[in-house]
Design an enzyme around this catalytic site. Structure first.
Site, short mmCIF file in Angstrom:
data_model
loop_
_atom_site.label_atom_id
_atom_site.label_comp_id
_atom_site.label_asym_id
_atom_site.label_seq_id
_atom_site.Cartn_x
_atom_site.Cartn_y
_atom_site.Cartn_z
N PRO A 148 -14.41 30.20 21.55
CA PRO A 148 -13.80 31.26 22.50
C PRO A 148 -12.41 31.78 21.79
O PRO A 148 -11.63 31.15 21.17
CB PRO A 148 -13.43 30.29 23.68
CG PRO A 148 -14.47 29.15 23.26
CD PRO A 148 -14.74 29.25 21.95
N CYS A 149 -12.38 33.03 22.27
CA CYS A 149 -11.42 33.83 21.67
C CYS A 149 -10.07 33.88 22.55
O CYS A 149 -8.97 34.44 22.01
CB CYS A 149 -11.60 35.25 21.27
SG CYS A 149 -12.22 36.08 22.75
N GLN A 150 -9.88 33.65 23.59
CA GLN A 150 -9.00 33.80 24.68
C GLN A 150 -7.54 33.03 24.03
O GLN A 150 -6.56 33.58 24.15
CB GLN A 150 -9.15 33.37 25.95
CG GLN A 150 -10.21 34.05 26.75
CD GLN A 150 -11.50 33.38 26.52
OE1 GLN A 150 -11.97 32.65 25.58
NE2 GLN A 150 -12.68 33.65 27.64
N PHE A 152 -6.34 33.23 21.17
CA PHE A 152 -5.90 33.80 20.44
C PHE A 152 -5.78 35.22 20.75
O PHE A 152 -4.93 36.02 19.89
CB PHE A 152 -6.85 33.96 19.04
CG PHE A 152 -7.01 32.22 18.46
CD1 PHE A 152 -6.20 31.67 17.98
CD2 PHE A 152 -8.42 31.79 18.64
CE1 PHE A 152 -6.18 30.22 17.65
CE2 PHE A 152 -8.64 30.56 18.24
CZ PHE A 152 -7.64 29.80 17.70
#
Length: 469
Positions: A148-150, A152
């Site tokens: 999950p990129c949220q 960063f």
């Protein structure tokens, strides 16, 4: 012969009325045959309908069938954009791991024989091998995933590994190192390059406060990851890649790190397209090439208050192309705020790649309007832009279908990853183009990024020395 069930049993499985099931049979939504005054329903058809409409749950299961192709395991699989590219390069995606309900249903619809797991934190390396049909001695060729990129994202609070989603990033890294594949892939947003591992509030920096620690520096989270890799013996390389350079009709930039068990840093991905047709490669694919021949569309709609402005805009234009008085009327207070605001009232251009697809094409600040028609892009157009096959089934309501495709890795970018790894496995010499500009940003490859991070360390160290003196 396929298993058949009654109207009553089908209604119970779908949690809908028997009358509704009869209607679905009559309109051919379910494959069924009339026997006297009742229907006998094909069980496989019922399962597919239940998954697609979210009336049924995609259960965890081990791999049902296997092949002799090189083995890939997928984590944070989403709608399987990265996996489709890896498959196209010749791998068998033996296992998918995903927690989102609708993505799991999409996986089950399209790849029913692939092992399906849910929360990555629940599984040990041994359990993953078992579910994928692998013994302790079986080699894994590739592990791929986009944690999950949220945590960063530059649009978020940048909590990095202190965020719960950051913790699953570390779980993924731990599994990669324990399962010891020949190669593994980490895909993430550009924010990973600059996100600290520990974020110190800005009002606690500067005069009167200690210098930033290594973990608090820009890029501290990525530095932590590659420090783990340095100690593991894996070689690695990473870069920020624009998917348009790999045949995708979309400008979408993602960090891709590739780790290699033999300790050799892998070469960078080999571009297949360039913006201007240089290097003897074709020019970027554009929107017209991708979506102009689609006949059937399912889409959301813009509210009338926005449509009145869209009717005045042409392909490739946005709110800035309106008369100034209408700009002020359309934008309200946002007219006087800073920033480019290019996502407001934005019609896409036929002769350019699409901008990065978002999870909802009709949000005011990130509109993705059709070049000519007065509507957002359709789900079918989303699929084409992300290079999903037209027959790829998406589960759930329309907004969830947009979200699944909008969050995906473009298939063309996934294929370039898979092809590079496959070439390396097969001993093919791979030469990255010298001096190729992969991204519009600076210091985005592993070599330049490391120089920049080390420069921060030197500055912090010199400040500490002066304070101690």
């Amino acid at each position: 012969m396929s298993t058949e069930i009654s109207i009553k049993d089908a209604a119970q499985m779908l949690s809908i009325s028997e009358q509704r099931v009869r209607t679905l049979c009559r309109i051919d939504e379910l494959e069924a045959r009339k026997v006297g005054n009742s229907w006998q329903i094909n069980m496989e058809s019922l399962n597919k309908y239940g998954l697609k409409t979210a009336h049924m749950v995609a259960e965890n299961h081990a791999a049902y069938t296997t092949t002799s192709k090189p083995v890939a395991l997928s984590f944070f699989s989403g709608a399987m954009g990265l996996d489709l590219g890896i498959e196209k390069a010749g791998f068998e995606v033996r296992l998918a791991c995903e927690v989102d309900k609708y993505c799991r249903q999409t996986i089950a619809l399209n790849r029913p024989n692939t092992a399906l797991l849910d929360d990555i934190t629940k599984y040990s390396a041994e359990q993953i091998r078992k579910e994928a049909g692998l013994t302790a001695s079986d080699d894994i060729d590739l592990i791929a995933g986009g944690p999950p990129c949220q945590a960063f994202s530059t649009a978020g609070k940048r909590k990095g590994f202190n965020d719960e989603r950051g913790n699953v990033f570390l779980k993924y890294l731990d599994l990669c190192l324990e399962l010891k594949p020949k190669y593994f892939v980490i895909e993430n947003v550009r924010g990973l390059l600059s996100c600290p591992m520990d974020h110190r509030p800005h009002d606690q920096r500067g005069d009167g406060f200690p210098d930033l620690s290594e973990d608090e520096l820009k890029g501290g989270a990525l530095n932590f990851v590659i420090s783990r890799l340095d100690n593991s013996g894996y070689g690695y390389s990473f870069n920020l890649y624009n998917s348009a350079n790999f045949g995708t009709p979309q400008i979408r930039e993602r960090v891709i790190l590739i780790g290699s068990r033999d300790g050799t840093p892998p070469p960078y991905l080999i571009p297949t397209h360039t913006e201007d047709g240089s290097l003897g490669l074709p020019k970027w694919n554009n929107l017209r090439q991708a979506i102009s021949d689609i006949d059937k569309h399912e889409h959301l709609n813009f509210p009338e208050k926005r449509l009145k402005y869209y009717r005045l805009l042409k392909s490739g234009q946005n709110w800035r192309n309106l008369p100034e008085e209408l700009q002020k009327e359309a934008m309200g207070k946002s007219f006087y705020s800073g920033g480019g605001k290019t996502g407001f009232l934005r019609r896409l251009a036929w002769d350019r790649p699409s901008p990065t697809l978002v999870t909802h094409p009709a949000m005011p600040a990130t509109d993705l309007a059709h070049p000519d028609m007065d509507r957002p892009l359709s789900v079918q157009e989303y699929k084409r832009i992300q290079q999903f096959p037209d027959d790829w089934q998406l589960a759930g309501p329309l907004v969830q279908q947009y979200k699944q495709v909008g969050n995906a890795v473009p298939v063309g970018l996934g294929f370039s990853v898979g092809k590079l790894v496959m070439d390396l496995i097969q001993g093919v010499d791979v030469l990255s183009p010298v001096g190729f500009k992969y991204s519009r940003y600076k210091n985005t490859c592993d070599v330049e990024w490391r120089k920049l991070f080390n420069a921060q360390l030197k500055v912090t160290g010199s400040l500490s020395d002066r304070l101690q003196a």
